[in-house]
Design a protein around this motif. Structure first.
Motif, mmCIF file in Angstrom:
data_model
loop_
_atom_site.group_PDB
_atom_site.id
_atom_site.type_symbol
_atom_site.label_atom_id
_atom_site.label_comp_id
_atom_site.label_asym_id
_atom_site.label_seq_id
_atom_site.Cartn_x
_atom_site.Cartn_y
_atom_site.Cartn_z
ATOM 1 N N ASP A 167 29.501 17.723 8.044
ATOM 2 C CA ASP A 167 28.412 17.702 9.003
ATOM 3 C C ASP A 167 27.525 16.490 8.730
ATOM 4 N N GLU A 168 27.593 15.497 9.581
ATOM 5 C CA GLU A 168 26.810 14.272 9.449
ATOM 6 C C GLU A 168 26.795 13.759 8.003
ATOM 7 N N PRO A 169 27.961 13.459 7.463
ATOM 8 C CA PRO A 169 28.002 13.188 6.017
ATOM 9 C C PRO A 169 27.365 11.872 5.612
ATOM 10 N N THR A 170 27.124 10.967 6.555
ATOM 11 C CA THR A 170 26.664 9.639 6.142
ATOM 12 C C THR A 170 25.174 9.446 6.327
ATOM 13 N N SER A 171 24.476 10.504 6.769
ATOM 14 C CA SER A 171 23.084 10.267 7.173
ATOM 15 C C SER A 171 22.198 9.784 6.031
ATOM 16 N N ALA A 172 22.526 10.134 4.788
ATOM 17 C CA ALA A 172 21.650 9.709 3.685
ATOM 18 C C ALA A 172 22.308 8.648 2.819
ATOM 19 N N LEU A 173 23.403 8.078 3.288
ATOM 20 C CA LEU A 173 24.126 7.129 2.436
ATOM 21 C C LEU A 173 23.844 5.684 2.830
ATOM 22 N N THR A 174 24.004 4.788 1.856
ATOM 23 C CA THR A 174 23.908 3.365 2.170
ATOM 24 C C THR A 174 25.277 2.910 2.674
ATOM 25 N N LYS A 175 25.314 1.721 3.253
ATOM 26 C CA LYS A 175 26.559 1.176 3.783
ATOM 27 C C LYS A 175 27.696 1.202 2.764
ATOM 28 N N LYS A 176 27.322 0.804 1.526
ATOM 29 C CA LYS A 176 28.325 0.718 0.478
ATOM 30 C C LYS A 176 28.876 2.106 0.145
ATOM 31 N N GLU A 177 27.970 3.065 0.102
ATOM 32 C CA GLU A 177 28.381 4.429 -0.212
ATOM 33 C C GLU A 177 29.235 5.021 0.900
ATOM 34 N N VAL A 178 28.913 4.636 2.137
ATOM 35 C CA VAL A 178 29.715 5.102 3.267
ATOM 36 C C VAL A 178 31.154 4.603 3.108
ATOM 37 N N LYS A 179 31.278 3.348 2.691
ATOM 38 C CA LYS A 179 32.612 2.775 2.466
ATOM 39 C C LYS A 179 33.383 3.592 1.443
ATOM 40 N N LEU A 457 22.806 -2.222 11.010
ATOM 41 C CA LEU A 457 22.957 -3.633 11.384
ATOM 42 C C LEU A 457 22.918 -3.878 12.887
ATOM 43 N N PRO A 458 23.619 -3.061 13.710
ATOM 44 C CA PRO A 458 23.526 -3.290 15.157
ATOM 45 C C PRO A 458 22.084 -3.233 15.634
ATOM 46 N N GLU A 459 21.292 -2.342 15.032
ATOM 47 C CA GLU A 459 19.898 -2.224 15.432
ATOM 48 C C GLU A 459 19.133 -3.495 15.095
ATOM 49 N N VAL A 460 19.339 -4.000 13.876
ATOM 50 C CA VAL A 460 18.648 -5.220 13.463
ATOM 51 C C VAL A 460 19.034 -6.366 14.393
ATOM 52 N N LEU A 461 20.333 -6.467 14.689
ATOM 53 C CA LEU A 461 20.804 -7.535 15.565
ATOM 54 C C LEU A 461 20.194 -7.413 16.951
ATOM 55 N N ALA A 462 20.047 -6.178 17.417
ATOM 56 C CA ALA A 462 19.582 -5.973 18.784
ATOM 57 C C ALA A 462 18.083 -6.196 18.905
ATOM 58 N N CYS A 463 17.324 -5.885 17.876
ATOM 59 C CA CYS A 463 15.867 -5.894 18.016
ATOM 60 C C CYS A 463 15.196 -7.123 17.444
ATOM 61 N N ALA A 464 15.732 -7.665 16.335
ATOM 62 C CA ALA A 464 14.967 -8.671 15.617
ATOM 63 C C ALA A 464 15.071 -10.030 16.281
ATOM 64 N N THR A 484 24.724 -14.808 14.663
ATOM 65 C CA THR A 484 25.365 -14.178 13.507
ATOM 66 C C THR A 484 26.071 -12.903 13.945
ATOM 67 N N THR A 485 26.788 -12.297 13.043
ATOM 68 C CA THR A 485 27.536 -11.093 13.372
ATOM 69 C C THR A 485 27.269 -10.013 12.345
ATOM 70 N N GLU A 486 27.678 -8.802 12.686
ATOM 71 C CA GLU A 486 27.503 -7.678 11.765
ATOM 72 C C GLU A 486 28.218 -7.941 10.454
ATOM 73 N N SER A 487 29.450 -8.489 10.550
ATOM 74 C CA SER A 487 30.222 -8.647 9.321
ATOM 75 C C SER A 487 29.588 -9.701 8.419
ATOM 76 N N LYS A 488 28.992 -10.711 9.024
ATOM 77 C CA LYS A 488 28.301 -11.742 8.245
ATOM 78 C C LYS A 488 27.124 -11.113 7.487
ATOM 79 N N LEU A 489 26.349 -10.290 8.218
ATOM 80 C CA LEU A 489 25.194 -9.621 7.622
ATOM 81 C C LEU A 489 25.609 -8.721 6.467
#
Lengths: 497, 346, 338
Positions: A167-179, A457-464, A484-489
């Motif tokens: 159930d929503e397992p990634t909500s409290a994880l960082t990107k690295k932890e999600v990986k 990252l998509p949010e940062v790219l879209a808003c900043a 720039t791109t998500e993968s670059k970030l």
């Protein structure tokens, strides 16, 4: 095609006349990673509870490994190998890893006495199954969130899981932890274990699942192979709305910086940070959890004091000694954890909104000017279209998106010149996320200087309008979001190409 | 359509907090009527009202102090120790300085100094507890458990456990004064305290800060509230109120002693909970607390009129009432919760 | 290395160090601390608070708090005492313990029902039942100090050995009730460490929802816990009056605060989930030494409460400081790991 591990057909469930599920069908094949997506309130959790035996459906069938049921009890569900990993992982923080893993088994075996030898064997076996390297005698409260989740997964495996529901397992994880988590999920899949992955984050759905089912208002609106799904359709199915592509460009006229930070350092968090922020800009600060991003903005908000460096506001050097002094200087901050840091959940919307403006909303004897408070509340409920039936309602009765708007309104009600947001749309559904993004852009266009801290990252790219990447307490690079791109970030923030 | 809906839910939103007050009022009226019917010649007579008005202010004022600390999410178990210590300091000062046989006019300045001295002891005691809680992060229940021992200990130590009597006559004369030969001064003090604290809670910025910090101290920090100062001030008010209660006790007993009013601590916590103060902080009103004080005073005064019923039945009834109220509130909140779940599915 | 770090994080060593320092101080100033009779006296006054502290610790570990055990002990022992006196019973003292334990069980069960089944807040419930039980004792039974039946009196005279202080010529008797304390400690140790029930108490204190999901019978465990505390209180009541050889209904009232303080001083986490018997007994020992032995270094008894208060404040302050700094260290190490 092989028979399904789990198949539900025509499941309906209502609570006191409200239909939470209206004839939902879906199925999971052996060894499949299936994504169940939907916004908050779409019926995802109700469906999970029906499958795990917590709720009895009003109609429909559940078929598990060929066996048919009209409903299940929680015991039966566990007996059939259905294991749910909840968002809070259901672990005991005060007990050791070993006990956390072994207790469930001991209870299932109806044991009255505890054998530490047996527990160690069980626990050792469990962690080795997913190659999880952990000290069995460590208390769970000393582990990271990601490790706690792995403990929950190990525990599910111990109970001969035939289907794991996350159930929503990634909500409290960082990107690295999600990986890391995804690697574990793939490993489980390789052993033939099917996984039902519940999420509302589209990147994850694309990355991990093979097939998907999308729920909206208790109906399944779409099913199919993830490969054939694209972003736009996904968002449309989730929300039932079409969204414009998002991006933000500040007006070309370069203005004087309102905030300048020079060589700011805080031991153990970040060092030598310098940047400028002008009105109308949206500065995106991204980086992993622990990169110092939260500490940096919290220093600017007066929560902690820097060890070295200078802060200038409108060219004048300032010291931000406390939150109060930050507020006086026109700085507002939306903290990352809305529920524990942002809101006073059982208190009224009005109180939550007015709390930071009470100095202005009371006379010099400290008496509240009640009509002014009511006026201000009404104004901001209208302005941000906060869906609250009444300002006297407790704020917990609002949806996540509306709650976040209340926190935002609290700051906008002050005469702000700088607004900092930490994870502004965490746990907010797509519709409200969109609204909050639009609002941020509007505010910036009106001349507010905004800092967003986010690892979405998509949010940062879209808003900043400008992105600063942080790693290990330092700025790595400044980027232009359009170039720039998500993968670059992600590469820059992890340091891994 | 929409407007009526909004108005309706506003009313519902408000009444969601009011039922407790309403329930207390019903209970108050019930107890009053019951006692009046059972003991028509004694209960609710002028003499009885007068004696009740003499009894409850001392613990009522302490109960208000405890309630304030509970609203901010803490508790002050040190109120009785503070009350006795501050009274003893005042008594020692009076006994040690007022010349024997001094004329009343000569005594007045001494009395004023004694009262100020006692109030400042209360403030200092409260500040000490507040500092332990806000600066050193000791859980309030333990910090004030400690201060209660400490203050009582100091009170015993400086008096060797003996009562301090021989106060100037004027003190008890003023302390037991009655307006219109009916309203005791202690009741007037209680009334002023209750109204003042009630206004502070509901109408001032500081009152709102107390509720908000009591609800979620982390969020209040992020909202720019100074938790340390709010906590400190709350416990100082509680200490100040305790010393007021101590001065009243001293006037009633015409002496001060380290172990006066020992059972008041638990009684005050009980009053606060009965009055609807949430033990987890953030909610409760002085109106509720005042009604709880009155209910318990009616009960105990009424029971005193039954010759065959021991005074100690008061404890039974207080404990029983507390548990019944808790059970009743629980059942109600279960019903509300079920309703809320159903509503949230909408 | 790792285990050393784990040990310094616990509070038992600090309490032990405080006990040793205090003992040495008293020994140096008075020369009387390590005399046989003083130690026996200490053990004697430790029995009742230590018995109480075992149950109290278990309740705090489960995430609750109980202030009603002195009231339960008093009412249970008083009713038992009156019952035996009225029936002219002169048999074995076991019956007295059994009746008192049974009454304690009933009273504890009320707590258990209100807390476990109705999920009411523990502090307020036990405040209420405490008031109820003391009121019943003084009201319904119009309790006042009373004789004890012969069986209890005889039990009170059973002594294990006598210690004599050669310089002062004082003697002290080690009461047989210490055996009860030892038995209770062994039982509690086994229960907490080696039974699923005991692990369940810790599990509930760690996370109640998780305990329920894991399959612990949370209501049942809480019911058992408060019943157990009631039984212990009943037994403690009889142990107390047999040592005093008269039944004083108010002798134990008011002990709840010092017992809770001792338990917390011994490292039991106030928010639940953590606590050891060793720590608890050390905490009780420290408090007992403070209230018993300060007189040996010329501090008048009426100052002892000041010291108790100071120890509670300093002790809990140190514990609070420790938890905060571990939390900080943990946050930092997590950062380092990320």
């Amino acid at each position: 095609m092989a028979a399904s591990v789990l198949r539900v057909e025509g499941i309906t469930k209502s609570f006191g006349g409200v239909q939470a599920l209206k004839g939902v069908n879906f199925d999971i094949a052996p060894g499949e990673i299936h994504c169940l997506a939907g916004e908050n309130g779409s019926g995802k959790s109700t469906l999970i509870k029906v499958v795990s035996g917590v709720y009895e459906p009003d109609a429909g069938k559940i078929e598990i490994n060929g066996q048919q049921f009209s409903h299940l009890t929680p015991k039966e569900a566990i007996g059939l190998g259905i294991q749910v990993i909840y968002q809070d992982f259901s672990v005991f923080p005060n007990l050791t890893v070993m006990e956390n893993l072994a207790l469930n088994n001991e209870l299932m075996d109806k044991r009255k006495l505890m054998s530490y030898k047996r527990a160690r064997a069980i626990a050792g076996n469990a962690v080795s199954q997913i190659e999880f390297d952990v000290d069995l005698d460590e208390r769970v409260e000393n582990l990271s969130v990601a490790d706690r989740q792995l403990i929950a997964i190990c525990r599910a495996l111990l109970q001969e899981a035939k289907l794991i529901i996350m159930d929503e397992p990634t909500s409290a994880l960082t990107k690295k932890e999600v990986k890391a988590l995804f690697a574990v999920i793939k490993r489980l899949q390789a052993r033939g274990l099917p996984i039902l992955f519940v999420s509302h984050k589209l990147d994850e759905v694309f990355e991990i699942s093979e097939r998907y089912t999308i729920l909206r208002s208790g109906e399944n609106v779409a099913r199919g192979n993830t490969k054939e799904l694209d972003r736009k359709t996904f968002v449309f199915h989730m929300t039932g709305r079409q969204f414009e592509d998002e991006f933000y460009r500040p007006s070309a006229a370069k203005r004087e910086p309102i905030l300048s930070v020079r060589e700011l350092s805080l031991q153990g968090a970040y060092s030598d940070i310098s940047f400028d922020l002008s009105p109308g800009e949206i500065l995106g600060v991204t980086g992993l959890l622990g990169s110092g991003r939260t500490e940096l903005v919290e220093t600017l908000f007066g929560i902690s004091q820097p060890d070295a460096g200078k802060i200038f506001i409108r060219g004048k050097e300032v010291r931000i000694k406390s939150v109060k002094s930050a507020i006086r200087k026109g700085i507002g901050y939306v903290p990352s954890d809305r529920l524990t840091e942002g809101l006073f959940l059982p208190q009224s919307v009005e109180r939550n909104l007015a709390i930071t403006a009470l100095d202005r909303l009371s006379d010099h004897f400290g008496f509240l000017r009640r009509s002014a408070i009511a006026d201000m509340t009404r104004k901001w409920i209208g302005e941000l279209s906060i869906a609250a039936k009444s300002p006297a309602l407790p704020v917990w009765a609002l949806s996540g998106g509306n709650q976040q708007k209340v926190v935002l309104a609290r700051w906008l009600a002050n005469d702000l010149s700088i607004l900092m947001l930490n994870g502004p749309t965490m746990g907010v559904d797509i519709g409200s996320k969109y609204d909050i993004h639009v609002l941020m852009r509007e505010l910036a266009a009106r001349g507010l200087a905004i800092i967003i801290v986010s690892d979405d990252l998509p949010e940062v790219l879209a808003c900043a309008s400008r992105i600063l990447v942080m790693r290990d307490g330092a700025f790595v690079q400044e980027l232009d979001p359009s170039a720039t791109t998500e993968s670059k970030l992600s590469e820059l923030s992890t340091g891994i190409a | 359509m929409t407007t009526t809906k909004t108005a309706d839910s506003v009313r519902r939103g408000r009444s969601a907090r009011d039922p407790n007050l309403l329930r207390l009022l019903v209970m108050l009226v019930f107890v009053f009527v019951l006692m009046t019917v059972l003991r028509p010649n004694q209960f609710a007579t002028m003499a009885d009202f007068n004696s009740m008005m003499r009894q409850f202010p001392e613990y009522g004022i302490m109960a208000i102090g405890i309630s304030l600390t509970m609203i901010t999410g803490g508790i002050d178990l040190g109120v009785v120790g503070t009350a006795n210590l501050s009274a003893i300091v005042a008594a020692k000062f009076l006994i040690g300085t007022v010349p024997r046989g001094a004329a009343p006019a000569q005594v007045v300045p001494y009395l004023i100094i004694a009262v100020l001295l006692s109030l400042s002891v209360g403030l200092v005691c409260g500040a000490f507890a507040g500092m332990l809680i806000s600066r050193f992060n000791i859980p309030a229940i333990l910090a004030t458990l400690g201060t209660q021992q400490l203050f009582t200990g100091i009170a015993i130590g400086i008096t060797s456990g003996r009562p301090q009597s021989g106060l100037p006559l004027l003190y008890s004369r003023i302390g037991n004064m009655e307006f219109f030969r009916f309203v005791p001064i202690s009741f007037v003090i209680f009334f002023v305290v209750a109204v003042g604290v009630g206004i502070m809670l509901s109408r001032t910025r500081f009152g709102t800060y107390m509720y908000m910090m009591g609800t979620n101290p982390r969020a209040s920090r992020y909202a720019g509230l100074n938790n340390t100062s709010i906590t400190l001030r709350t416990y100082m008010i509680s200490g100040l109120l305790s010393s007021v209660a101590g001065l009243i006790m001293m006037a009633r007993a015409n002496s001060a002693k380290a172990d006066y009013g020992a059972p008041y601590t638990l009684q005050c916590v009980l009053i606060a909970v009965l009055g609807g103060i949430n033990p987890n902080g953030g909610f409760g009103t002085i109106g509720g607390v005042t009604m709880a004080i009155l209910i318990l005073q009616f009960l105990s005064s009424g029971l005193n009129m039954f010759n065959n019923i021991s005074n100690f039945y008061r404890d039974v009834i207080w404990g029983g009432v507390l548990i019944l109220v808790l059970v009743f509130n629980k059942l109600l909140s279960w019903r509300e919760e079920r309703r809320a779940v159903r509503k949230s599915m909408n | 290395m790792i285990s050393l770090r784990r040990i310094t994080k616990r509070s038992e060593p600090y309490v032990l160090a405080a006990i040793i320092l205090l003992s040495l101080l008293i020994q140096v100033r008075s020369g009387q601390f390590f005399s046989g009779n003083n130690l026996v006296d200490l053990a004697r006054s430790l029995i009742v608070p230590a018995l109480f502290s075992v149950g109290c610790m278990m309740v705090i570990v489960s995430g609750g708090i109980d202030v009603s055990f002195p009231a339960i002990a008093s009412l249970a022992m008083y009713v038992t005492d009156k019952l035996l006196l009225a029936s002219n019973y002169s048999g074995n003292v076991i019956l007295a313990y059994a009746i008192s334990a049974g009454l304690g069980l009933l009273m504890g069960a009320l707590n258990g029902f209100l807390i476990g089944f109705l999920r009411l807040p523990t502090l307020v419930v036990t405040l209420g039942t405490s008031s109820l039980y003391t009121g019943l004792m003084f009201g319904a039974f119009s309790a006042s100090a009373s004789d004890v039946p012969p069986s209890i009196a005889k039990h009170g005279k059973e002594i294990l050995f006598t210690a004599t202080n050669p310089t002062m010529g004082l003697t002290s008797n080690m009461p047989s009730q210490i055996l009860i304390l030892i038995a209770v400690l062994i039982l509690a140790f086994f229960l907490l460490r080696y039974t699923m029930l005991g692990r369940g108490i810790y599990a509930i204190g760690g996370d109640e929802t998780a305990a329920e999901r894991a399959g612990f019978n949370v209501r049942g465990i809480k019911m058992f816990l408060y019943c157990f505390v009631g039984v212990l209180a009943g037994i403690t009541g009889i142990a107390r009056i047999s040592m005093m050889s008269y039944a004083d209904p108010s002798t134990m009232l008011g002990m709840e605060m010092t017992v809770i303080a001792a338990v917390v001083l011994g490292g039991t986490r106030v928010t639940g989930g953590m606590g050891t018997l060793t720590g608890t007994i050390l905490g009780v020992a420290l408090m007992t030494i403070l209230s018993n032995s300060l007189i040996l270094i010329g501090i008048p008894t009426y100052w002892t409460r000041v010291f108790t208060g100071a120890v509670i404040i300093i002790g809990t302050g140190v514990t609070a400081h420790q938890t905060i700094s571990t939390r900080r260290r943990r946050a930092q190490s997590q950062k380092a790991a990320a």
